[in-house]
Structures are given as C-alpha cells and as structure tokens.
Design a protein around this motif. Structure first.
Motif, PDB file in Angstrom:
ATOM      1  N   CYS A 113      40.853  31.505  59.211  1.00  0.00           N
ATOM      2  CA  CYS A 113      39.846  31.664  60.261  1.00  0.00           C
ATOM      3  C   CYS A 113      39.671  33.119  60.668  1.00  0.00           C
ATOM      4  O   CYS A 113      38.566  33.523  61.051  1.00  0.00           O
ATOM      5  N   ASP A 114      40.734  33.898  60.598  1.00  0.00           N
ATOM      6  CA  ASP A 114      40.665  35.269  61.116  1.00  0.00           C
ATOM      7  C   ASP A 114      40.197  36.276  60.088  1.00  0.00           C
ATOM      8  O   ASP A 114      39.561  37.269  60.445  1.00  0.00           O
ATOM      9  N   ASP A 115      40.503  36.048  58.840  1.00  0.00           N
ATOM     10  CA  ASP A 115      40.199  37.024  57.791  1.00  0.00           C
ATOM     11  C   ASP A 115      38.744  36.869  57.352  1.00  0.00           C
ATOM     12  O   ASP A 115      38.395  35.926  56.641  1.00  0.00           O
ATOM     13  N   LYS A 116      37.912  37.801  57.739  1.00  0.00           N
ATOM     14  CA  LYS A 116      36.482  37.701  57.478  1.00  0.00           C
ATOM     15  C   LYS A 116      36.113  38.075  56.053  1.00  0.00           C
ATOM     16  O   LYS A 116      34.924  38.080  55.698  1.00  0.00           O
ATOM     17  N   LEU A 117      37.120  38.376  55.234  1.00  0.00           N
ATOM     18  CA  LEU A 117      36.906  38.494  53.798  1.00  0.00           C
ATOM     19  C   LEU A 117      37.300  37.204  53.100  1.00  0.00           C
ATOM     20  O   LEU A 117      36.639  36.766  52.155  1.00  0.00           O
ATOM     21  N   LEU A 118      38.374  36.563  53.583  1.00  0.00           N
ATOM     22  CA  LEU A 118      38.836  35.327  52.984  1.00  0.00           C
ATOM     23  C   LEU A 118      37.872  34.172  53.252  1.00  0.00           C
ATOM     24  O   LEU A 118      37.626  33.346  52.366  1.00  0.00           O
ATOM     25  N   THR A 119      37.314  34.114  54.456  1.00  0.00           N
ATOM     26  CA  THR A 119      36.417  32.997  54.800  1.00  0.00           C
ATOM     27  C   THR A 119      35.231  32.903  53.846  1.00  0.00           C
ATOM     28  O   THR A 119      34.965  31.831  53.293  1.00  0.00           O
ATOM     29  N   PRO A 120      34.463  33.989  53.600  1.00  0.00           N
ATOM     30  CA  PRO A 120      33.348  33.866  52.646  1.00  0.00           C
ATOM     31  C   PRO A 120      33.801  33.634  51.211  1.00  0.00           C
ATOM     32  O   PRO A 120      33.048  33.074  50.403  1.00  0.00           O
ATOM     33  N   MET A 127      27.807  30.760  53.177  1.00  0.00           N
ATOM     34  CA  MET A 127      27.872  32.017  53.923  1.00  0.00           C
ATOM     35  C   MET A 127      27.035  33.091  53.235  1.00  0.00           C
ATOM     36  O   MET A 127      26.687  32.977  52.056  1.00  0.00           O
ATOM     37  N   GLN A 128      26.735  34.151  53.992  1.00  0.00           N
ATOM     38  CA  GLN A 128      26.027  35.280  53.411  1.00  0.00           C
ATOM     39  C   GLN A 128      26.990  36.136  52.593  1.00  0.00           C
ATOM     40  O   GLN A 128      28.198  36.026  52.728  1.00  0.00           O
ATOM     41  N   LYS A 129      26.441  36.998  51.751  1.00  0.00           N
ATOM     42  CA  LYS A 129      27.275  37.875  50.952  1.00  0.00           C
ATOM     43  C   LYS A 129      28.050  38.817  51.860  1.00  0.00           C
ATOM     44  O   LYS A 129      27.512  39.368  52.812  1.00  0.00           O
ATOM     45  N   SER A 130      29.338  38.983  51.550  1.00  0.00           N
ATOM     46  CA  SER A 130      30.213  39.816  52.364  1.00  0.00           C
ATOM     47  C   SER A 130      31.064  40.694  51.452  1.00  0.00           C
ATOM     48  O   SER A 130      31.518  40.244  50.400  1.00  0.00           O
ATOM     49  N   TYR A 131      31.285  41.943  51.876  1.00  0.00           N
ATOM     50  CA  TYR A 131      32.042  42.883  51.071  1.00  0.00           C
ATOM     51  C   TYR A 131      33.014  43.656  51.965  1.00  0.00           C
ATOM     52  O   TYR A 131      32.717  43.939  53.126  1.00  0.00           O
ATOM     53  N   VAL A 152      25.157  43.806  58.706  1.00  0.00           N
ATOM     54  CA  VAL A 152      26.132  43.530  59.757  1.00  0.00           C
ATOM     55  C   VAL A 152      27.440  44.194  59.374  1.00  0.00           C
ATOM     56  O   VAL A 152      27.927  44.031  58.250  1.00  0.00           O
ATOM     57  N   LEU A 153      28.002  44.955  60.313  1.00  0.00           N
ATOM     58  CA  LEU A 153      29.313  45.570  60.132  1.00  0.00           C
ATOM     59  C   LEU A 153      30.261  44.965  61.154  1.00  0.00           C
ATOM     60  O   LEU A 153      29.917  44.826  62.327  1.00  0.00           O
ATOM     61  N   LYS A 154      31.456  44.605  60.722  1.00  0.00           N
ATOM     62  CA  LYS A 154      32.437  44.028  61.644  1.00  0.00           C
ATOM     63  C   LYS A 154      33.843  44.296  61.125  1.00  0.00           C
ATOM     64  O   LYS A 154      34.051  44.486  59.910  1.00  0.00           O
ATOM     65  N   PRO A 155      34.839  44.310  62.010  1.00  0.00           N
ATOM     66  CA  PRO A 155      36.227  44.457  61.545  1.00  0.00           C
ATOM     67  C   PRO A 155      36.639  43.247  60.710  1.00  0.00           C
ATOM     68  O   PRO A 155      36.221  42.122  60.986  1.00  0.00           O
ATOM     69  N   ARG A 156      37.469  43.492  59.710  1.00  0.00           N
ATOM     70  CA  ARG A 156      37.957  42.377  58.894  1.00  0.00           C
ATOM     71  C   ARG A 156      38.732  41.386  59.748  1.00  0.00           C
ATOM     72  O   ARG A 156      38.634  40.172  59.546  1.00  0.00           O
ATOM     73  N   PHE A 157      39.485  41.899  60.701  1.00  0.00           N
ATOM     74  CA  PHE A 157      40.251  41.047  61.605  1.00  0.00           C
ATOM     75  C   PHE A 157      39.803  41.353  63.036  1.00  0.00           C
ATOM     76  O   PHE A 157      39.873  42.495  63.475  1.00  0.00           O
ATOM     77  N   GLY A 158      39.361  40.338  63.742  1.00  0.00           N
ATOM     78  CA  GLY A 158      38.918  40.568  65.111  1.00  0.00           C
ATOM     79  C   GLY A 158      38.278  39.327  65.697  1.00  0.00           C
ATOM     80  O   GLY A 158      38.084  38.312  65.021  1.00  0.00           O
ATOM     81  N   LEU A 283      34.664  31.401  61.252  1.00  0.00           N
ATOM     82  CA  LEU A 283      35.534  30.372  61.821  1.00  0.00           C
ATOM     83  C   LEU A 283      36.432  31.026  62.867  1.00  0.00           C
ATOM     84  O   LEU A 283      36.695  32.219  62.820  1.00  0.00           O
ATOM     85  N   ASN A 284      36.910  30.213  63.790  1.00  0.00           N
ATOM     86  CA  ASN A 284      37.788  30.710  64.852  1.00  0.00           C
ATOM     87  C   ASN A 284      38.848  29.647  65.126  1.00  0.00           C
ATOM     88  O   ASN A 284      38.515  28.508  65.463  1.00  0.00           O
ATOM     89  N   SER A 285      40.115  30.017  64.978  1.00  0.00           N
ATOM     90  CA  SER A 285      41.195  29.053  65.203  1.00  0.00           C
ATOM     91  C   SER A 285      41.599  28.966  66.670  1.00  0.00           C
ATOM     92  O   SER A 285      42.450  28.148  67.020  1.00  0.00           O
ATOM     93  N   LYS A 286      41.000  29.798  67.502  1.00  0.00           N
ATOM     94  CA  LYS A 286      41.315  29.787  68.941  1.00  0.00           C
ATOM     95  C   LYS A 286      40.032  29.854  69.766  1.00  0.00           C
ATOM     96  O   LYS A 286      39.823  30.837  70.504  1.00  0.00           O
TER      97      LYS A 286
END
Length: 314
Positions: A113-120, A127-131, A152-158, A283-286
């Motif tokens: 849920c937290d890793d925005k590289l693993l989720t896509p 999901m949209q393409k993510s790098y 869209v730019l975002k932290p990998r973990f956040g 996804l969000n586990s919390k």
C-alpha cells in the motif's frame, strides 16, 4: 476480557498530559477506535512502539478508556494494530514476529500500500504509467515515455497528499530528489454524473477483508487538483451500491491479489477519467478517520468492524 490489543505507532501519544494528543480531531478519532475495541470485549491500549517490552510482551505506558482517557502501566499485549509510518512496517513487523506477537496489517500488505512503485507494478491494468526517478537526468529520459501534457510527481513513500505535485511538463525545473515517482496525469475534471461529481475528484473506498465498509468522494480546494482532506479538500459519502461498475471490477482485482493477508484493512482511491473509466490512484493501509465530525456514526461503525476483524485474528 483476556486478549489485549495495542494500537501503536513509532510516534504518538504523550503520557504527561490529560489526553494522548494535543490535536482534538486525533483524540476523537482514537477515542472512537479504543472504544470500539472495548465494546468488542478486548483490552485495548494506545501507546508508542518505544513503550513496548518485546521480551515480556508488556507495554510500559499506555492510554485506555474508562468513560474518559486514563493512563495505565505494564499491561500484557497479544496483538499490535500498527498505525505508524509504513516505511518502518517491515522492520517493526520482524521484531514483533520474533517475539510471537501478531501485527495487523501484515508488513507485506503495508509495503504494497505504501510503495507507490510497487502498487502500479502489481496492478498495471488499472493504474496509470508510473516511473521511479532520482534526479533531473532520469526525469528527462522518462518524460519521453509520458504522453500527457501534465504529469504527477510524488514521493515513493508518503501519505496525506504531502509533496504531491501536478504540473505542466513545460513548467518543470531542476530539483528532483531521490525516490520520486512520476506518473501520467489522468484528467478527472469531467466528474462522474452518476455520483453527483461535477469536477476534479477522487473516490475513496474502504475495505475490510474484501468487503466495502464505506466510501466517499473527495474534491480539491479551488486552484488545486489534490483532494486530500489534510490539504483542504472536501468530501461527501456515497452508497457502495452506487459505485460505477468499473470501480467494483477494479476492487475485485485488488482484493484478489491481497487475499492472502487476513485480516486486511485498506482503502483504494479511484478517479473517473475522460472516458468514464475508473483508474486506481493509490492504496492506503491506514485510512484516517480524523475528518469525520459530520459522520460520527460511519466512523464508529468502521472502527467496530475493524476490531471485529482483529478479534477473529486473535
């Protein structure tokens, strides 16, 4: 009451005050969660991970409720409901496992849920393409693969929408930091008529063991495309039966891949694109429950369902 559940994070409540937190919303949210556990016949304590003696399975200092908040000491615990930073979940989960203490959610689910590289990577079809990029040079290489004018730019973990930026490609400047995720922009400004959504939005669906608990629409403040409540967004609740079929289909895809983790408590955020298709954003586990002042009954029901699921795991 025999089984004891510890609600904990790496940061958290203080013990030299009359309530765990300074923030009124946070106190109300955790009060509802602790009460739900007590109503389920469990001993429920609120503390920090650094107060846990893993050898003796004892929490040194904690809060519980007896009408109002009260401090307790040296209580045995059997399960930890982890509410801290996801990036520390694996480390903490290993420590708890070595001490034969159950952790909810499972550390692997937390990481997904937290890793925005693993989720896509796990859900590329919805999901949209993510790098992943770490500097401006990598940004320039990846931009050639992205066809949308905005990115869209975002932290990998956040979480909480912190440091999420939606920007035109032409306005990009230097300043890319390590572990940045870049994604194609999905235009949600046409809304979703069936749900009464008139513009930019996301739709949060909260699930417990594959069953929808509740869902709501979030809309961003004027001048923004980021709808998180912590950033000034607004929300309204919708019935799960009214969710578009594409969201229902995507939820099935998600939960099928997460079904090895029980109990599993998570939220899935979607937006409806220009082609009226639902796309998973993250996804969000919390999923937080601080902003529920006008929907206390929904929050209390959600917390009761969480503790029912946890009780089955004991």
């Amino acid at each position: 009451m025999t089984d004891s559940v510890l609600i904990t994070g790496t940061r958290g409540p203080k013990f030299n005050t009359i309530s765990p937190f300074k923030n009124r919303r946070r106190n109300a949210s955790f009060k509802s969660l602790v009460n739900a556990g007590l109503d389920s016949g469990l001993n429920v304590f609120l503390s920090r991970f650094d107060q846990l003696d893993l050898k003796r399975k004892i929490v040194s200092n904690a809060w519980t409720l007896n009408g109002d908040w009260r401090r307790i000491r040296n209580k045995k615990i059997k399960l930890v409901f982890y509410r801290g930073k996801n990036i520390l979940s694996k480390k903490i989960g290993t420590k708890l496992n070595d001490s034969n203490i159950t952790m909810i959610n499972h550390p692997e689910l937390e990481n997904i849920c937290d890793d925005k590289l693993l989720t896509p990577f796990l859900f590329p079809e919805i999901m949209q393409k993510s790098y992943l990029i770490n500097n401006h040079y990598e940004l320039l290489k990846v931009l050639k693969l992205i066809t949308t004018n905005k990115i869209v730019l975002k932290p990998r973990f956040g979480s909480f929408g912190k440091d999420v930026i939606v920007i035109e490609k032409s306005k990009l400047r230097n300043g890319i930091v390590k572990d940045t995720i870049i994604q194609e922009f999905i235009d949600s400004t046409k809304g979703a008529r069936s749900l009464g959504i008139k513009g930019a939005h996301d739709i949060r669906v909260i699930s417990i063991n594959g069953k929808i608990d509740h869902c709501y629409v979030r809309t961003p403040p004027n001048g923004s495309l980021v709808a998180n409540m912590a950033n000034g967004g607004s929300k309204f609740y919708v019935d799960s039966e009214d969710l578009p079929s594409s969201i229902q289909k995507n939820l099935s895809i998600i939960d099928r891949k997460l079904s090895d983790y029980t109990p599993r408590i998570y939220s899935a955020d979607f937006i409806i694109n220009e082609d009226k298709e639902a796309k998973l954003i993250e996804l969000n586990s919390k999923p937080g429950t601080m902003f529920y002042e006008n929907s206390v009954e929904i929050r209390e029901k959600f917390h009761k369902n969480i503790l029912k699921a946890i009780k089955k795991a004991l």
